[in-house]
Each structure stands twice: as C-alpha cells, then as structure tokens.
Design a protein around this motif. Structure first.
Motif, PDB file in Angstrom:
ATOM      1  N   LEU A 479      34.931  35.015  41.739  1.00 52.72           N
ATOM      2  CA  LEU A 479      34.851  36.058  42.774  1.00 52.72           C
ATOM      3  C   LEU A 479      33.780  37.102  42.406  1.00 52.72           C
ATOM      4  CD1 LEU A 479      36.230  37.160  45.301  1.00 52.72           C
ATOM      5  CD2 LEU A 479      37.985  38.143  43.844  1.00 52.72           C
ATOM      6  N   ALA A 480      32.841  37.352  43.316  1.00 53.68           N
ATOM      7  CA  ALA A 480      31.709  38.210  42.972  1.00 53.68           C
ATOM      8  C   ALA A 480      30.860  38.447  44.219  1.00 53.68           C
ATOM      9  CB  ALA A 480      30.868  37.504  41.910  1.00 53.68           C
ATOM     10  N   PRO A 481      29.819  39.253  44.144  1.00 48.75           N
ATOM     11  CA  PRO A 481      29.524  40.215  43.078  1.00 48.75           C
ATOM     12  C   PRO A 481      30.367  41.491  43.235  1.00 48.75           C
ATOM     13  CG  PRO A 481      27.827  40.282  44.750  1.00 48.75           C
ATOM     14  CD  PRO A 481      28.789  39.197  45.162  1.00 48.75           C
ATOM     15  N   SER A 482      30.282  42.356  42.246  1.00 50.99           N
ATOM     16  CA  SER A 482      31.155  43.536  42.229  1.00 50.99           C
ATOM     17  C   SER A 482      30.938  44.437  43.443  1.00 50.99           C
ATOM     18  CB  SER A 482      30.917  44.337  40.945  1.00 50.99           C
ATOM     19  OG  SER A 482      31.270  43.554  39.833  1.00 50.99           O
ATOM     20  N   GLU A 483      29.683  44.588  43.866  1.00 48.51           N
ATOM     21  CA  GLU A 483      29.400  45.463  45.005  1.00 48.51           C
ATOM     22  C   GLU A 483      30.117  44.965  46.262  1.00 48.51           C
ATOM     23  OE1 GLU A 483      25.281  45.768  46.019  1.00 48.51           O
ATOM     24  OE2 GLU A 483      25.664  47.189  47.656  1.00 48.51           O
ATOM     25  N   LEU A 484      30.032  43.661  46.473  1.00 47.74           N
ATOM     26  CA  LEU A 484      30.701  43.079  47.635  1.00 47.74           C
ATOM     27  C   LEU A 484      32.214  43.244  47.508  1.00 47.74           C
ATOM     28  CD1 LEU A 484      30.699  41.338  50.241  1.00 47.74           C
ATOM     29  CD2 LEU A 484      30.836  39.326  48.753  1.00 47.74           C
ATOM     30  N   ALA A 485      32.742  42.949  46.307  1.00 47.99           N
ATOM     31  CA  ALA A 485      34.187  43.081  46.107  1.00 47.99           C
ATOM     32  C   ALA A 485      34.626  44.502  46.407  1.00 47.99           C
ATOM     33  CB  ALA A 485      34.551  42.679  44.679  1.00 47.99           C
ATOM     34  N   GLY A 486      33.809  45.474  46.002  1.00 52.06           N
ATOM     35  CA  GLY A 486      34.124  46.874  46.257  1.00 52.06           C
ATOM     36  C   GLY A 486      34.163  47.172  47.747  1.00 52.06           C
ATOM     37  N   GLN A 487      33.191  46.597  48.482  1.00 49.38           N
ATOM     38  CA  GLN A 487      33.174  46.807  49.935  1.00 49.38           C
ATOM     39  C   GLN A 487      34.413  46.224  50.602  1.00 49.38           C
ATOM     40  OE1 GLN A 487      29.521  44.991  51.158  1.00 49.38           O
ATOM     41  NE2 GLN A 487      28.242  46.513  50.121  1.00 49.38           N
ATOM     42  N   LEU A 488      34.941  45.173  49.984  1.00 50.92           N
ATOM     43  CA  LEU A 488      36.099  44.497  50.573  1.00 50.92           C
ATOM     44  C   LEU A 488      37.428  45.104  50.136  1.00 50.92           C
ATOM     45  CD1 LEU A 488      34.950  40.761  50.225  1.00 50.92           C
ATOM     46  CD2 LEU A 488      34.518  42.375  52.078  1.00 50.92           C
ATOM     47  N   GLY A 489      37.378  46.033  49.192  1.00 52.86           N
ATOM     48  CA  GLY A 489      38.604  46.722  48.822  1.00 52.86           C
ATOM     49  C   GLY A 489      39.022  46.623  47.366  1.00 52.86           C
ATOM     50  N   ALA A 490      38.264  45.862  46.561  1.00 58.29           N
ATOM     51  CA  ALA A 490      38.635  45.726  45.150  1.00 58.29           C
ATOM     52  C   ALA A 490      38.557  47.076  44.455  1.00 58.29           C
ATOM     53  CB  ALA A 490      37.714  44.730  44.449  1.00 58.29           C
ATOM     54  N   GLN A 491      39.514  47.339  43.593  1.00 55.47           N
ATOM     55  CA  GLN A 491      39.512  48.580  42.838  1.00 55.47           C
ATOM     56  C   GLN A 491      39.016  48.356  41.412  1.00 55.47           C
ATOM     57  OE1 GLN A 491      40.433  51.639  44.530  1.00 55.47           O
ATOM     58  NE2 GLN A 491      39.890  50.044  46.015  1.00 55.47           N
ATOM     59  N   ALA A 492      38.315  47.234  41.211  1.00 54.39           N
ATOM     60  CA  ALA A 492      37.737  46.943  39.895  1.00 54.39           C
ATOM     61  C   ALA A 492      36.483  46.125  40.133  1.00 54.39           C
ATOM     62  CB  ALA A 492      38.722  46.142  39.037  1.00 54.39           C
ATOM     63  N   GLY A 493      35.588  46.138  39.147  1.00 54.89           N
ATOM     64  CA  GLY A 493      34.407  45.273  39.213  1.00 54.89           C
ATOM     65  C   GLY A 493      34.810  43.851  38.893  1.00 54.89           C
ATOM     66  N   LEU A 494      33.949  42.918  39.227  1.00 55.20           N
ATOM     67  CA  LEU A 494      34.296  41.525  38.938  1.00 55.20           C
ATOM     68  C   LEU A 494      33.201  40.838  38.125  1.00 55.20           C
ATOM     69  CD1 LEU A 494      36.119  40.878  42.252  1.00 55.20           C
ATOM     70  CD2 LEU A 494      37.098  40.616  39.979  1.00 55.20           C
ATOM     71  N   TRP A 495      32.592  41.626  37.266  1.00 60.72           N
ATOM     72  CA  TRP A 495      31.635  41.129  36.287  1.00 60.72           C
ATOM     73  C   TRP A 495      32.393  40.563  35.094  1.00 60.72           C
ATOM     74  CZ3 TRP A 495      33.663  43.970  32.537  1.00 60.72           C
ATOM     75  CH2 TRP A 495      34.186  45.218  32.867  1.00 60.72           C
ATOM     76  N   GLU A 496      31.658  40.095  34.117  1.00 58.09           N
ATOM     77  CA  GLU A 496      32.290  39.811  32.825  1.00 58.09           C
ATOM     78  C   GLU A 496      31.374  40.301  31.713  1.00 58.09           C
ATOM     79  OE1 GLU A 496      34.743  40.019  30.822  1.00 58.09           O
ATOM     80  OE2 GLU A 496      35.738  38.851  32.382  1.00 58.09           O
ATOM     81  N   SER A 497      32.016  40.657  30.607  1.00 60.58           N
ATOM     82  CA  SER A 497      31.294  41.228  29.478  1.00 60.58           C
ATOM     83  C   SER A 497      31.430  40.336  28.260  1.00 60.58           C
ATOM     84  CB  SER A 497      31.872  42.619  29.177  1.00 60.58           C
ATOM     85  OG  SER A 497      31.280  43.139  28.009  1.00 60.58           O
ATOM     86  N   SER A 498      30.383  40.326  27.442  1.00 58.32           N
ATOM     87  CA  SER A 498      30.476  39.573  26.190  1.00 58.32           C
ATOM     88  C   SER A 498      29.662  40.265  25.116  1.00 58.32           C
ATOM     89  CB  SER A 498      29.967  38.143  26.378  1.00 58.32           C
ATOM     90  OG  SER A 498      28.560  38.138  26.455  1.00 58.32           O
ATOM     91  N   LEU A 499      29.971  39.918  23.897  1.00 61.91           N
ATOM     92  CA  LEU A 499      29.223  40.395  22.729  1.00 61.91           C
ATOM     93  C   LEU A 499      29.021  39.191  21.826  1.00 61.91           C
ATOM     94  CD1 LEU A 499      28.185  42.362  20.500  1.00 61.91           C
ATOM     95  CD2 LEU A 499      30.560  42.878  19.983  1.00 61.91           C
ATOM     96  N   VAL A 500      27.792  38.908  21.481  1.00 56.66           N
ATOM     97  CA  VAL A 500      27.511  37.829  20.524  1.00 56.66           C
ATOM     98  C   VAL A 500      26.928  38.465  19.265  1.00 56.66           C
ATOM     99  CG1 VAL A 500      26.206  35.717  20.068  1.00 56.66           C
ATOM    100  CG2 VAL A 500      27.162  36.126  22.346  1.00 56.66           C
ATOM    101  N   ARG A 501      27.603  38.241  18.164  1.00 45.69           N
ATOM    102  CA  ARG A 501      27.243  38.930  16.917  1.00 45.69           C
ATOM    103  C   ARG A 501      26.949  37.926  15.810  1.00 45.69           C
ATOM    104  NH1 ARG A 501      31.707  42.833  15.508  1.00 45.69           N
ATOM    105  NH2 ARG A 501      30.496  44.257  16.803  1.00 45.69           N
ATOM    106  N   PHE A 502      25.722  37.963  15.312  1.00 46.31           N
ATOM    107  CA  PHE A 502      25.392  37.202  14.111  1.00 46.31           C
ATOM    108  C   PHE A 502      25.883  37.983  12.897  1.00 46.31           C
ATOM    109  CE2 PHE A 502      22.249  33.915  15.393  1.00 46.31           C
ATOM    110  CZ  PHE A 502      22.552  32.974  14.421  1.00 46.31           C
TER     111      PHE A 502
END
Lengths: 822, 201
Positions: A479-502
């Motif tokens: 489900l995405a993108p966050s801007e669209l989800a927001g327009q439709l009523g979502a109260q949260a973003g629908l991105w995902e976050s990651s961290l890659v650590r050497f």
C-alpha cells in the motif's frame, strides 16, 4: 510438483538472490530455542487477566471486585475509574484510536476498560493482577458484574435496520460511514444498455484469524529511568509504540516495543488492542513486570475478526459477452468499535479492486459501515482484497453462464490486455504490470481443460458430479505512496525504513522496520543485502521487530515486506556502496566515476587495481586514510516510499467432486499459478501460497464465526470453529509466471495473501459447476455438507445460509424443477 | 489447593517439583522447569502445539495434570536433537520448509516421531491422518507431510533408530494421546471429533 530446498553453501554468491535456500530461522524454531512472548519469564513477574463482558450488549450496573481483592496472591484489581485515575493514566487518553479516517466517518469512543456499557461479548471490564496465572483467573471469576441487557445483533443489516438498538450516541442508526467509488451514472447506463445481466446476493462471512500463538504481552517498567518495555505479539512494533504512547501517556522515546518470535499473525496482530495498553498501565503503576496471555477462547472473543460483508452485486454484459458494467452494494460489519485499520479495509482495500483482472468500463460501488455487537473487525489475511476478488470471480462464472460462454473463455476475452499496462481502472488504482493470459493458459494446461469437460460429461452420465472452478484474482499490496494514503485517510505513512551497517570486521547487520512472524525475512532479506553488497550470505545478519534497535518502521502486513521493506534494504545498501566507492576511489587514487563495483569488489576501470568492500569497511572505521571531510564508519539508513501499490495476480483452479446425496465435497485437483513478480526465494514463495490456499479453502468449506440473535459467539473455541486439519487440505500443484514489478528495485510484488484471496471462489465456482445439473448456482460459504445438500434439494438450511439468488438460475428450468431458486 | 511433590524425568534429567493438584503438565514444564518448547495454542486438546511424549507416547500436555505424570518420563522438543545433531524429523522439516512461524512445530514433530515409530513407512494419507490432532495455520500442511516422508526415508535407510519397536500406549487415564496408530479406529478417545458438515451451522 515441489521446489527443492538448497543449502546456501551450495549456491554461488552471484545466484543468491532468487535461490530456494533453506531458512536460517528454522534451527531455533526446531529445537525449542525460539522465544515467544509467553516464554518470557522476568524476576518478580506478575500475571494479568481481564474480565470480559458475558453479553453482546448491556449497561453495567455494578462491578463488585471485593471478593477478588481479598484472595491470596491477588496484587491489584482495576476497573475503569481506577485506570482513569491520574496516577495510573498520566495524561493518556485511555481511548483506543483508529488509524484511518474517512470523510464520512462517525468516530466513537473505545475506552480501554468499559465505563458503563459493554458492546460486545469480550469487551474488557476489569483487570486482575496476581502472583500466579491460576490465581489471576480464579480472581477474575470472583468479580461480580450486574448487567442490564440490551438488544444486540452481530448482523450488519440488522444493526442498520435498528434491530440491535443504538450502539453509540455519536453514530445514528449504527452507521459508521457511507462511502462510494466509481461512476454511478455511467454504470446505470451500462445496465440500461446491457444484453445480459446477472445479480448475486452473497455473504462474505466473518472469519477469525486463529494464529497458532495467542496474543500476549509482557511489560516491564523501570522507574529510575521512566523506561517502559513491552514485549508483545506484534506485526508492527513501531506502530504499536506510536498508538500505545498516546493511549497511556508515555513518551515514545521511553517506550520500547519488541516482538520476540511471533507465532503467526494473519492480520490479527497488527491492531492495537486495549489488552496491551492495560499491561503497560499496570506495570507502570505496580512497578513490577506483568504478563498477559490470551487464552484461545479469549482470543475468539477479542481478536479482530475479518471480512463480514453482506453484498448485492450485479454484472452487465453486451451481446458478445463483454463485461460492460459492475454495480455493488455492500454492508460491512465493523464490530462494536473502530479497530486500527478498520475503515480502510471495506473501502480502499476493497472497492479499488473491484475491476479484478478485467477491462470494465463502468463500475460503481457503495459501502455502508455498520457498528454491531461483535469485536472490532479489521484486516485478516488479504483484507478487503479477498472480498472484492470473491464477488468479481463469482460474477464472472455466473455471467459466463448467463451469456452462454465457457467460463475460461469468458475470462480470457475480458482480461485487461497485455498492451494496456499500466492500466487505469474505473475504481482509482492503476495496475502496474500484468500478463493475465499466461497464468490462465498454464492452469488450463495443468488441468487438461478440454479433457476435463469430456470427463465431466461422462461422469454425469454415471451419476457422479465433477466441477471445475476458476479464480483469476488480483491483489493490491505494498500500500503506497504515503501522500496518497494520507489523502485517503491514513493516519500514518506507508514507507519503510532500513539501516544497513557494516561492522569493522567485515560482516553486516541489516535492520528493517518490517516485522516478520513466520515469513522468513531473516533469510530473504539476507539474500537481498548479500546480493547488493556482493558479500557472502552468511556474513549478513537481519534484525527486525524491536523499536530500540531499528530507527523507524511500519511493520509487516498487506504483503508489503518484500516490496517495501526489501526495497528499503536495497536503497540503504546502494547508499552504503556509494560511500564505499568514494573511499575506494580515494585509496586507489582514482576518480569515483572510474571505479566500478561488482561482486563485492571496487575496481578502477581498465586496471587490475581493486579493493574488496569488507576491506573498505575496515578502512572506514580505521579512518586513517579517508577522503576530505568524510565521516568515519560505513552504514546507511533510508526511507523508501513506493510510487504505487504492487499488483500480483494469478489463476487458481479447483476440481472437485460433489456427492449430492450427502453434500460432501472432495478435491480432485487444486492448481495455483501465481505471478508475484520476481521471486527472492521460490521455496518460501511456494510455502506462502500453500498456506494461503489452505486459509482460503478454510473459508470456502469450514470456517465462519457464528453468533446467535443476542450476539453470543457460538463458535467460541477450536472445538466449535473449524480450523482445517491436515485431512481437509489437498495437495496443491503450484506454478509461477514472472511479470516483474516495474517500479521497485527488486521487481517484486507480494505473496503472503495471494492464496487466501484466490482460493474461496475457485472452490465455490467448482462446487456450483458440479451442481449445474441441479440448477444450483450459489451456495454460501462455508459450504458445509448441509448447505450443499440443501441447495441440491431446494431446502432452506437451518441458518438460512443459502439465500443467494441469481438472474441466471432464475432463468434455469432445472432450478425451478428442483426448487433451487427461492 | 493441595500441593504435591512429584518427579518428572524430562529429556533424561530428573526433576523434583511441587505442584498444585490443578497444575497442567504444560505449565509445569514451561513455567516451573523452563522447557518452553511445548507451546499452548488452545485449552481444548485440539491444536496439539503442546504435544510431548509421556513414557514414549505423544500426549497433549495442556489437558494433562502434572500429577498424572508423576514418575513418568517426558520428552520434549528440546530433547530431539542429540549431541548437536538434528533428529531426522527436524532435518525433514528444515529441508521441506515444513514450518513458517514455528509455533505448532514442536508439537507436530513430537506427534510425527511417535507416528513414525508405530508406522515407519506411512503413506501420505496415513501421515495426514496421523497429524490430524495438530493444527497448523501457516503451511497448508503439504510441506509438513513432505517433511514426515523425508524423515521416514532417512530413518528407514537405517540412519537412525530401530524403527521397528512399537511401545504400548500410555493408558487412557494418562491424558489425550494424539498421533494414534494410523488407520486404527479412533483410538484417541480424547481427540476432538471433527464435526460432520451437517452438524455445523
């Protein structure tokens, strides 16, 4: 056919992405070493139990906790006023919020403990905390509640008709929302001009997720630092942290939510329940660790159920059997309060999928959300998509029959054609990529369709009733993108976050904000990161499900993990490689633009001068020889916000034999051909399909939450609610086609829900195909033997379940003869 | 509530403990002794996540009292691997992707090992019958059946165990034995009967 697993040691590094390697999660799960929430034991830990309403709807006249409080081993008992006390609640709202707001939504208060009224059997009234779990249950039983019972109903139509009384002052007529999508006028014209129409009344029954691990939470408050740890059965710890923070009034940065091993979710562990907020409130008040573990019977009364639609749907066709219009009217059961994603499920996750795999020029759907006396309803595996796909594929089979066209041919001629992608539907979404004919062709080949129709004829002459059912499903996930989800009523973003650590030693930890619960992310994410960095698979560790370790995240649901989480890992890996490239160029005394990266090596173009990425990692931490102004270390964080949903699709075909004498159904064959885009690990994909199909067959044949006229749950344990057993699920044949997603870096779509979305209509279509000689076009799910027998014999079932009526069978002489149409 | 001193030999190690009359075996194992491999999925003997071996036979430890197991030998999933080597059933589950969330898996494997002891070369249908007291919500069962076949092949090839010995079932008082002999008439009196279609609403 089955895909063979591979030992990762036997796979070349260059082939790690896309290989069916064994899961690295398995050893701890196979030895009892895994740690689920109820396995956690903390020193001085107390046990919490919750007293829940016996009734579907009642005023609470009095709650007498005195006998419970006097019992040995009881530490505390709380009712609404106790938790509302400022010393316990701090500045918390003590109201469970919803996370999706529609324009017409009538929000209602959902307190963590009922104040003066209960609205479903299972609504929380009081909490007991004791030294021992048995004592806590004893004390819960000793609380005396006086109720004044009110009218109740579990049925959305009855609730909207006023038969359940008024549930909330703020929702007149028990209407939670009115919502519509599509073009009503154009759709009406399509029906006015139609050569053929069919209509279908159906119920998509309320289902209970039944994750094998019941929900649970262990909370531990540290008064010196004001830090509060909550270990819980969560599909989305960061989301739980955000919601819980507001409910109990605890700052997010001092609240840690961790999902240990989680024994399945299927949606029911997405949502924020009062239970986990109460554990957190109690541990903070008593300053001792507290554990709450749902029993299975408690789970039946409180886990958010899914589906619960009552629908009338109509299909219009021209005289060449082209679909020209679709009209849908749905009453959606939302339960007693609004759960976390509840308003989104029967609207944006349902109405937007009503075009199915078909080019439908006019669609209109209206949905009315109803407050009823069942637990708050929310996403269950597939969430809205199964309901849409079921009605479209049921109508496709009925429409083909009405138009006098073979059901396979009817589908093929109405598919969105390969040249039309990206395809803009009439219900808002744009399909990214697809070749809908391919899975259909493979499936027809696998069942030897022409030969089957001959066999079916021969069998009928012998008094045996074989049937074939098609399901050409589509799913929207990630489900995405966050801007669209927001327009439709979502109260949260629908991105995902990651961290890659050497790490300085050359190994890598990849953190991702998704939170797996059986999907094997530890394996598939390591495949992704090892491939991006060109390092050995064994050198990558994956961490999920802990708000203290992972910067941010949205969790695992809606088949979003590979498409959104996996893409976030690619993005972080690529950022990391770019930094490493600059360090390599500096040390190799070359221009970064001239430094190529492949197979984990940075090489100056046209030379043999190179440095491995692990060596660069070590150099980045030594920081003795870095480019000017570059910070030491080698890690990268990213937030990936997709451009669009991903749209997996496929064709499932069931062949069954129905015994009209007994109403029993046997599978002869089940074929699943799915296109989920590129596959990171085909063995895991296959396993997800198997499990999904089993849940879909469960819905078709066995499962359903049944309530009586007072909204009392009759299917309140595993002895009453039929979770399918090993004997009830056939072996399946699985095959794939691959149409890569064009807008994410992995080309992946999603697979977790595909089988569940596809299977029910394949089975129902097969059974009704088998019963054509009896003029039976509809049998409601679950298709129990009684319902099938009643349909064949033109009898009403005891529960009135077989009320479907179609224009198609109204035209059928056979139906009239058997009385199959009422 | 009366207290009882009981002895349980778990995976070969003898434990003495004090339990209440009502303490369930699964809670004695999990909460008192720390063997958390057996999981609680229901409280009705239906799901089988809590299955352990009691004196060699698969039983559901969520509906068996700890005092009923006094003096008995209990084997849990923690005791399946020997000396760091997986039991063939564990290898089978790993190779065939017979698990996803893993919650039902310990119980599945304890039932399966009992099944294979009684019937070393079961058909797929017999495996499905033998596992009917254990629910899985993730896998759709197909890969679990493959896993048991895989283990049967390994064990049948002489890699492990005697294969042929059939131990007597614990008597009926000792709880709800699951994994009864495949093909036998419902020997498992405590196992929940699957409702006939016509009985369901």
């Amino acid at each position: 056919m089955s895909i063979d697993s591979l030992d990762p040691d036997d796979v070349d590094a260059a082939d790690i992405l896309g290989s069916a390697i064994e899961r690295r999660e398995d050893p701890s799960l196979l030895t009892g070493d895994a740690e689920y929430t109820d396995d956690i034991q903390l020193p001085e830990m107390l046990h919490m139990t919750i007293l829940r309403s016996q009734h579907g709807h009642a005023e609470i006249e009095d709650v007498d906790t005195s006998a419970a409080e006097e019992m040995d081993g009881v530490v505390a008992v709380y009712t609404h006023d106790d938790v509302a006390d400022e010393s316990v609640s701090r500045d918390g709202s003590l109201l469970i919020p919803t996370g999706w707001l529609l324009d017409s939504l009538r929000q209602v208060d959902h307190p963590v403990l009922a104040k003066d009224r209960v609205r479903y059997q299972g609504d929380a009234i009081a909490v007991v905390v004791a030294e021992d779990r048995y004592v806590a249950h004893d004390a819960t039983d000793a609380i005396d509640v006086s109720y004044d019972r009110l009218d109740a109903s579990a049925d959305p139509e009855a609730a909207l008709d006023g038969e359940a009384g008024q549930l909330h002052d703020d929702a007149e007529g028990n209407v939670a929302f009115d919502w519509e999508i599509g073009d009503e006028e154009r759709t009406e014209e399509a029906f006015d001009d139609a050569a053929h129409t069919v209509s279908l009344d159906l119920e998509n029954q309320l289902l209970i997720a039944n994750a094998m691990e019941p929900r649970a939470a262990v909370a531990d408050y540290h008064p010196g630092s004001d830090e509060l740890d909550v270990f819980m059965t969560s599909q989305n710890p960061h989301l739980h942290r955000l919601l819980m923070s507001g409910v109990i009034g605890h700052p997010e940065h001092k609240l840690r939510v961790k999902a240990p091993d989680v024994g399945g979710g299927f949606g029911c562990k997405i949502h924020h329940y009062a239970d986990e907020a109460l554990v957190a409130l109690v541990t903070r008040d008593l300053e001792r660790p507290v554990k709450w573990t749902s029993t299975r019977t408690e789970g039946y009364k409180t886990d958010a159920p899914g589906r619960g639609h009552v629908t009338t749907a109509e299909l219009a066709m021209d005289d060449d059997a082209n679909i020209t219009g679709l009209r849908v009217d749905t009453k959606a059961n939302l339960g007693a309060y609004l759960s976390t994603f509840a308003p989104a499920v029967p609207t944006y996750l349902y109405g937007t999928l009503l075009s199915g795999q078909y080019d439908i020029p006019a669609i209109h759907a209206s949905v009315t959300g109803a407050y009823t006396n069942v637990p708050p309803v929310d996403a269950y595996r597939g969430a809205g998509r199964p309901e849409a796909s079921f009605l479209v594929e049921r109508l496709a089979s009925l429409g083909a029959r009405e138009a006098g066209v073979d059901p396979a041919e009817f589908r093929q001629k109405n598919f969105v054609s390969d040249d039309d992608f990206p395809y803009q539907t009439q219900v808002a979404v744009e399909y990214d990529s697809g070749e809908y004919g391919k899975p259909m062709e493979k499936a027809l080949e696998a069942v030897d369709y022409d030969a089957f129709r001959e066999r079916q004829e021969e069998a009928r002459e012998e008094g045996r009733y074989l049937g074939i059912g098609f399901s050409c499903y589509i799913e929207a996930c990630g489900l995405a993108p966050s801007e669209l989800a927001g327009q439709l009523g979502a109260q949260a973003g629908l991105w995902e976050s990651s961290l890659v650590r050497f790490h300085p030693g050359g190994t890598v930890t990849a953190f991702c904000g998704t939170s797996g619960h059986g999907q094997g992310h530890g394996t598939t994410y390591a495949q992704i990161v090892a491939n991006e960095l060109g390092i050995p698979y064994e050198d990558v560790e994956v961490v999920e499900g802990d708000t203290d370790e992972i910067p941010q995240g949205m969790g695992t649901y809606g088949s979003r993990s590979a498409a959104v989480g996996g893409s976030a890992l690619v993005k972080s890996s690529q950022k990391l490689v770019e930094k490493a490239r600059e360090i390599a160029a500096h040390q190799l005394e070359a221009d970064p633009a001239d430094v190529e990266f492949a197979g984990g090596e940075f090489t100056v173009s046209g030379t043999d001068r190179s440095l491995g990425i692990a060596e660069i990692a070590q150099q980045s931490y030594l920081a003795h020889d870095m480019p000017d102004d570059m910070e030491p270390g080698l890690e990268a964080t990213s937030f990936y916000d997709p451009d669009n949903f991903v749209f997996p699709f496929g064709t499932h075909v069931a062949i069954v034999e129905v015994d009209p004498e007994s109403g029993e159904i046997e599978f002869e064959k089940y074929v699943a051909v799915d296109d989920v885009g590129n596959q990171i690990n085909p063995k895991i994909v296959e396993g997800q399909i198997h499990g999904g199909v089993a849940q879909g067959i469960g819905q078709a044949l066995y499962e359903g939450a049944v309530y009586d006229g007072n909204a009392q749950l009759l299917t309140g344990s595993m002895q009453d609610y039929a979770v399918p057993k090993s004997l009830h699920i056939p072996d399946m044949e699985t095959e794939s086609t691959v149409t890569p997603c064009p807008h994410n870096p992995l080309g992946v779509k999603g697979v977790g829900e595909a089988g569940t979305i596809a299977a029910p209509q394949a089975v129902v279509n097969a059974v009704t195909d088998a019963l054509q000689p009896f003029g039976v076009d509809t049998v409601e799910m679950p298709m129990t033997a009684e319902r099938v027998w009643s349909a064949v014999n033109g009898q009403a079932t005891a529960d009135g379940g077989d009320e479907g009526e179609t224009d198609a069978n109204a035209d059928s002489d056979a139906a009239a003869e058997t009385g199959g149409e009422r | 509530m009366a207290e009882h001193d009981i002895t349980l030999t778990v995976n070969g190690t003898e434990h003495e403990l004090e339990v209440e009359s009502r303490t369930l075996l699964v809670h004695a194992l999990r909460d008192e002794l720390g063997y958390t491999g057996a999981n609680v999925g229901c409280e009705t003997s239906t799901c089988g996540a809590c299955t352990v071996h009691l004196d060699g036979d698969a039983v559901k430890s969520c509906t068996l009292l700890a005092v009923q197991a006094d003096g008995a030998s209990v084997d849990t999933v923690e005791g399946l691997a020997e000396g760091g080597d997986f039991h063939p059933i564990q290898t089978g589950f790993q190779q065939e992707h017979g698990l996803q969330c893993g919650y039902c898996t310990p119980g599945m494997m304890m039932t399966a090992t009992d099944l294979l002891e009684e019937n070393p070369d079961p058909s797929r249908e017999e495996i499905r019958e033998g596992l009917e007291g254990n629910l899985c919500r993730c896998t759709g069962y197909q890969n679990i059946v493959n896993a048991v076949e895989n283990a049967a092949e390994t064990m049948g090839s002489g890699a492990v165990a005697d294969g042929g010995s059939v131990e007597e079932h614990a008597d009926g008082d000792a709880g709800c034995a699951s994994g009864s002999s495949p093909g036998a008439e419902t020997a498992d009196s405590c196992d929940v009967r699957w409702p006939d279609e016509g009985e369901r609403r």
